[in-house]
Design a protein around this motif. Structure first.
Motif: not given
Length: 105
Positions: A52-57
């Motif tokens: 999720v963090v990667l997608l938000l980045v």
């Protein structure tokens, strides 16, 4: 295929498709398809939270690419954010450090 490479190519190809066809949603579909592929590859290795963090980045970089494009040019901005999303995928896409250490113990 390595996730950082696919992440970067998703940005490059997505913009290329949008630029060449003049159909921005088509480029968006390329970007989303690449994001889904990357998420499916990263989640089993890195876990849901890091995925999720990667997608938000990646989403944040997509947003930043637009004003950056006004400053340095569209293709230059896409190159910059493609490199940054590849870096983020390399850092976030692997197993958490603590997990590998605990498994070895």
């Amino acid at each position: 295929m390595p996730v950082p490479l696919v992440a970067a190519l998703s940005f490059l190809l997505g913009f290329g498709v949008a630029d060449l066809t003049g159909v921005r949603p088509l480029g968006g579909l390329v970007l989303v398809a690449g994001g889904v592929w990357c998420a499916r590859q990263v989640r089993p290795v890195a876990g849901t939270a890091r995925t999720v963090v990667l997608l938000l980045v990646a989403l944040a970089l997509f947003v930043v690419s637009h004003p950056l494009g006004h400053e340095i040019g569209s293709w230059a901005a896409v190159l910059v954010v493609s490199a940054l999303v590849a870096l983020a995928a390399a850092v976030l896409g692997g197993p958490p450090r603590g997990r590998a250490s605990r498994a070895a113990a």
